[in-house]
Structure formats: C-alpha cells, structure tokens
Design a protein around this motif. Structure first.
Motif, PDB file in Angstrom:
ATOM      1  N   VAL A   1      -6.290   2.099   7.309  1.00  0.00           N
ATOM      2  CA  VAL A   1      -6.374   0.929   8.180  1.00  0.00           C
ATOM      3  C   VAL A   1      -6.974  -0.246   7.417  1.00  0.00           C
ATOM      4  O   VAL A   1      -6.468  -1.371   7.488  1.00  0.00           O
ATOM      5  CB  VAL A   1      -7.181   1.250   9.461  1.00  0.00           C
ATOM      6  N   THR A   2      -8.032  -0.008   6.663  1.00  0.00           N
ATOM      7  CA  THR A   2      -8.648  -1.079   5.879  1.00  0.00           C
ATOM      8  C   THR A   2      -7.667  -1.646   4.860  1.00  0.00           C
ATOM      9  O   THR A   2      -7.550  -2.868   4.701  1.00  0.00           O
ATOM     10  CB  THR A   2      -9.923  -0.578   5.182  1.00  0.00           C
ATOM     11  N   ALA A   3      -6.951  -0.773   4.167  1.00  0.00           N
ATOM     12  CA  ALA A   3      -5.960  -1.234   3.188  1.00  0.00           C
ATOM     13  C   ALA A   3      -4.858  -2.037   3.866  1.00  0.00           C
ATOM     14  O   ALA A   3      -4.423  -3.073   3.351  1.00  0.00           O
ATOM     15  CB  ALA A   3      -5.371  -0.038   2.438  1.00  0.00           C
ATOM     16  N   LEU A   4      -4.409  -1.595   5.024  1.00  0.00           N
ATOM     17  CA  LEU A   4      -3.347  -2.304   5.738  1.00  0.00           C
ATOM     18  C   LEU A   4      -3.827  -3.644   6.275  1.00  0.00           C
ATOM     19  O   LEU A   4      -3.078  -4.621   6.257  1.00  0.00           O
ATOM     20  CB  LEU A   4      -2.801  -1.439   6.864  1.00  0.00           C
TER      21      LEU A   4
ATOM     22  N   HIS B   1      -3.023 -10.950   3.449  1.00  0.00           N
ATOM     23  CA  HIS B   1      -2.552 -11.620   2.243  1.00  0.00           C
ATOM     24  C   HIS B   1      -1.027 -11.611   2.214  1.00  0.00           C
ATOM     25  O   HIS B   1      -0.408 -10.583   2.476  1.00  0.00           O
ATOM     26  CB  HIS B   1      -3.099 -10.925   0.998  1.00  0.00           C
ATOM     27  N   GLU B   2      -0.471 -12.736   1.882  1.00  0.00           N
ATOM     28  CA  GLU B   2       0.981 -12.803   1.784  1.00  0.00           C
ATOM     29  C   GLU B   2       1.448 -11.891   0.663  1.00  0.00           C
ATOM     30  O   GLU B   2       0.899 -11.908  -0.430  1.00  0.00           O
ATOM     31  CB  GLU B   2       1.423 -14.232   1.510  1.00  0.00           C
ATOM     32  N   SER B   3       2.448 -11.110   0.923  1.00  0.00           N
ATOM     33  CA  SER B   3       2.948 -10.180  -0.074  1.00  0.00           C
ATOM     34  C   SER B   3       3.571 -10.936  -1.243  1.00  0.00           C
ATOM     35  O   SER B   3       4.432 -11.774  -1.076  1.00  0.00           O
ATOM     36  CB  SER B   3       3.992  -9.254   0.557  1.00  0.00           C
ATOM     37  N   SER B   4       3.084 -10.631  -2.434  1.00  0.00           N
ATOM     38  CA  SER B   4       3.642 -11.259  -3.630  1.00  0.00           C
ATOM     39  C   SER B   4       4.025 -10.170  -4.621  1.00  0.00           C
ATOM     40  O   SER B   4       3.823 -10.289  -5.811  1.00  0.00           O
ATOM     41  CB  SER B   4       2.625 -12.217  -4.250  1.00  0.00           C
ATOM     42  N   THR B   5       4.550  -9.088  -4.091  1.00  0.00           N
ATOM     43  CA  THR B   5       4.845  -7.944  -4.941  1.00  0.00           C
ATOM     44  C   THR B   5       6.340  -7.771  -5.134  1.00  0.00           C
ATOM     45  O   THR B   5       7.146  -8.366  -4.443  1.00  0.00           O
ATOM     46  CB  THR B   5       4.287  -6.655  -4.313  1.00  0.00           C
ATOM     47  N   ALA B   6       6.670  -6.929  -6.075  1.00  0.00           N
ATOM     48  CA  ALA B   6       8.064  -6.583  -6.330  1.00  0.00           C
ATOM     49  C   ALA B   6       8.402  -5.252  -5.666  1.00  0.00           C
ATOM     50  O   ALA B   6       9.361  -4.605  -6.029  1.00  0.00           O
ATOM     51  CB  ALA B   6       8.291  -6.497  -7.837  1.00  0.00           C
ATOM     52  N   PHE B   7       7.605  -4.855  -4.705  1.00  0.00           N
ATOM     53  CA  PHE B   7       7.785  -3.560  -4.074  1.00  0.00           C
ATOM     54  C   PHE B   7       8.944  -3.581  -3.088  1.00  0.00           C
ATOM     55  O   PHE B   7       9.388  -4.644  -2.669  1.00  0.00           O
ATOM     56  CB  PHE B   7       6.508  -3.147  -3.356  1.00  0.00           C
TER      57      PHE B   7
ATOM     58  N   GLY C   1      -0.399  -4.261  -6.036  1.00  0.00           N
ATOM     59  CA  GLY C   1      -0.391  -3.257  -4.975  1.00  0.00           C
ATOM     60  C   GLY C   1      -1.518  -2.268  -5.168  1.00  0.00           C
ATOM     61  O   GLY C   1      -2.325  -2.387  -6.089  1.00  0.00           O
ATOM     62  N   ARG C   2      -1.552  -1.281  -4.296  1.00  0.00           N
ATOM     63  CA  ARG C   2      -2.578  -0.244  -4.406  1.00  0.00           C
ATOM     64  C   ARG C   2      -1.979   1.100  -4.052  1.00  0.00           C
ATOM     65  O   ARG C   2      -1.039   1.175  -3.248  1.00  0.00           O
ATOM     66  CB  ARG C   2      -3.772  -0.555  -3.518  1.00  0.00           C
ATOM     67  N   THR C   3      -2.541   2.116  -4.666  1.00  0.00           N
ATOM     68  CA  THR C   3      -2.166   3.491  -4.349  1.00  0.00           C
ATOM     69  C   THR C   3      -3.401   4.204  -3.827  1.00  0.00           C
ATOM     70  O   THR C   3      -4.416   4.265  -4.514  1.00  0.00           O
ATOM     71  CB  THR C   3      -1.654   4.232  -5.604  1.00  0.00           C
ATOM     72  N   LEU C   4      -3.305   4.710  -2.615  1.00  0.00           N
ATOM     73  CA  LEU C   4      -4.371   5.538  -2.065  1.00  0.00           C
ATOM     74  C   LEU C   4      -4.008   6.990  -2.339  1.00  0.00           C
ATOM     75  O   LEU C   4      -2.889   7.423  -2.034  1.00  0.00           O
ATOM     76  CB  LEU C   4      -4.511   5.306  -0.562  1.00  0.00           C
TER      77      LEU C   4
ATOM     78  N   THR D   1       0.834  -1.204   0.000  1.00  0.00           N
ATOM     79  CA  THR D   1       0.000   0.000   0.000  1.00  0.00           C
ATOM     80  C   THR D   1       0.871   1.256   0.000  1.00  0.00           C
ATOM     81  O   THR D   1       1.711   1.440   0.872  1.00  0.00           O
ATOM     82  CB  THR D   1      -0.955   0.020   1.208  1.00  0.00           C
ATOM     83  N   PHE D   2       0.609   2.081  -0.985  1.00  0.00           N
ATOM     84  CA  PHE D   2       1.338   3.327  -1.183  1.00  0.00           C
ATOM     85  C   PHE D   2       0.363   4.481  -1.115  1.00  0.00           C
ATOM     86  O   PHE D   2      -0.835   4.306  -1.325  1.00  0.00           O
ATOM     87  CB  PHE D   2       2.042   3.314  -2.550  1.00  0.00           C
ATOM     88  N   VAL D   3       0.873   5.665  -0.817  1.00  0.00           N
ATOM     89  CA  VAL D   3       0.028   6.855  -0.790  1.00  0.00           C
ATOM     90  C   VAL D   3       0.631   7.938  -1.683  1.00  0.00           C
ATOM     91  O   VAL D   3       1.845   8.040  -1.823  1.00  0.00           O
ATOM     92  CB  VAL D   3      -0.182   7.405   0.644  1.00  0.00           C
ATOM     93  N   GLU D   4      -0.263   8.697  -2.259  1.00  0.00           N
ATOM     94  CA  GLU D   4       0.093   9.893  -3.008  1.00  0.00           C
ATOM     95  C   GLU D   4      -0.728  11.020  -2.412  1.00  0.00           C
ATOM     96  O   GLU D   4      -1.933  10.879  -2.189  1.00  0.00           O
ATOM     97  CB  GLU D   4      -0.235   9.731  -4.497  1.00  0.00           C
ATOM     98  N   ILE D   5      -0.080  12.119  -2.115  1.00  0.00           N
ATOM     99  CA  ILE D   5      -0.734  13.283  -1.545  1.00  0.00           C
ATOM    100  C   ILE D   5      -0.732  14.340  -2.637  1.00  0.00           C
ATOM    101  O   ILE D   5       0.324  14.822  -3.051  1.00  0.00           O
ATOM    102  CB  ILE D   5      -0.008  13.782  -0.272  1.00  0.00           C
ATOM    103  N   ASP D   6      -1.924  14.658  -3.131  1.00  0.00           N
ATOM    104  CA  ASP D   6      -2.053  15.486  -4.327  1.00  0.00           C
ATOM    105  C   ASP D   6      -2.504  16.905  -4.020  1.00  0.00           C
ATOM    106  O   ASP D   6      -3.568  17.114  -3.447  1.00  0.00           O
ATOM    107  CB  ASP D   6      -3.065  14.853  -5.293  1.00  0.00           C
ATOM    108  N   GLY D   7      -1.682  17.858  -4.435  1.00  0.00           N
ATOM    109  CA  GLY D   7      -2.068  19.259  -4.404  1.00  0.00           C
ATOM    110  C   GLY D   7      -2.551  19.668  -5.788  1.00  0.00           C
ATOM    111  O   GLY D   7      -2.181  19.064  -6.799  1.00  0.00           O
ATOM    112  N   THR D   8      -3.360  20.684  -5.863  1.00  0.00           N
ATOM    113  CA  THR D   8      -3.946  21.076  -7.143  1.00  0.00           C
ATOM    114  C   THR D   8      -2.955  21.729  -8.095  1.00  0.00           C
ATOM    115  O   THR D   8      -3.170  21.722  -9.296  1.00  0.00           O
ATOM    116  CB  THR D   8      -5.131  22.036  -6.938  1.00  0.00           C
ATOM    117  N   GLU D   9      -1.846  22.268  -7.591  1.00  0.00           N
ATOM    118  CA  GLU D   9      -0.927  22.975  -8.484  1.00  0.00           C
ATOM    119  C   GLU D   9      -0.326  22.076  -9.559  1.00  0.00           C
ATOM    120  O   GLU D   9      -0.047  22.511 -10.653  1.00  0.00           O
ATOM    121  CB  GLU D   9       0.184  23.694  -7.711  1.00  0.00           C
ATOM    122  N   TRP D  10      -0.123  20.794  -9.286  1.00  0.00           N
ATOM    123  CA  TRP D  10       0.387  19.882 -10.311  1.00  0.00           C
ATOM    124  C   TRP D  10      -0.688  18.916 -10.781  1.00  0.00           C
ATOM    125  O   TRP D  10      -0.765  18.569 -11.945  1.00  0.00           O
ATOM    126  CB  TRP D  10       1.590  19.083  -9.792  1.00  0.00           C
TER     127      TRP D  10
END
Length: 134
Positions: A104-107, A113-119, A82-85, A51-60
């Motif tokens: 919390v729900t994403a975590l 689930h066992e991690s099967s990612t390349a992260f 994976g997922r990006t919130l 689980t990854f997060v992106e915090i988005d401002g309107t300028e970009w």
C-alpha cells in the motif's frame, strides 16, 4: 471439480505466486502476473505503474548466484525509476499484514508521482485498501 481450480493462472511460475496473487486481490491490491520489463525479463507480478513484486522460495533464491542475479534485476528496475518488493514464502504466510502495508505504501508513492518509466502499462488505479490488512 474443485472451486480453487478456476483461480489458477497458468502464467505463475510457482504455487507461491498464485497464493500471493489471490491474497493481494482479496486485499484490494491489483496484480498483473508475469509482466515483461525490457532489459530485465519477466517479473513475478506488477501491482502498480512502477511497483513490481518477486515472490522468493528458498529452492532457487538461496544460493549466491541467484542472490546476485536477483539484485542485478532489482537495480535494472530501479534504473528505470521503479521498485521491486521481494517477499519470501514465510512472509507471505506469517506476516501478510506487513506485506500488505508495504505494498500500500509503495502504491501510494506510485500514484503520487507521475509515471516516468518504460514499464508495461498498468490497467488502472488502486482501489481503497483500508480495513483489508488481514
């Protein structure tokens, strides 16, 4: 010397990322700033193994090109299981409890689930968050 200066992490790309990281940590949610994901690049943060997060401002993020780039990056993360919130500054400041509930729900899903990612490896399991939804 102001006490907040010790909390600044030079890896953050914007002030909102630092604010988000500090609020997440205060809520008991781990946060790794600027993880590198092969094929995607750096993301704003990682809160769990998949689980990854992106915090988005309107300028970009408020133009058609940026919108497309962001969605492509989200698909590249999803392709690796994976997922990006995505959180806006307005959600960060006005609906923090909702942001915490979503993380919390994403975590919970991550750790069921066992991690099967390349992260990148994630440093540990999430501590209990009950009662910290502020």
């Amino acid at each position: 010397m102001q006490s907040w200066r010790s909390e600044v992490d030079g890896r953050a790309g914007a002030g909102g990322e630092t604010e988000f990281r500090l609020k997440a940590l205060a809520a008991g949610i781990p946060f790794v700033p600027q993880p590198f994901v092969r094929g995607v690049g750096n993301l704003d943060g990682q809160i769990g193994p998949s689980t990854f997060v992106e915090i988005d401002g309107t300028e970009w993020h408020d133009n058609p090109l940026a919108f497309e780039v962001d969605r492509e990056r989200d698909l590249l993360v999803a392709k690796e299981n994976g997922r990006t919130l995505r959180f806006t500054y307005a959600l960060l400041r006005k609906r923090w409890g909702l942001c915490v509930q979503a993380m919390v729900t994403a975590l919970e899903h991550d750790y069921r689930h066992e991690s099967s990612t390349a992260f990148p490896p994630f440093p540990g399991r999430m501590p209990p968050v009950a009662g910290r939804l502020g």
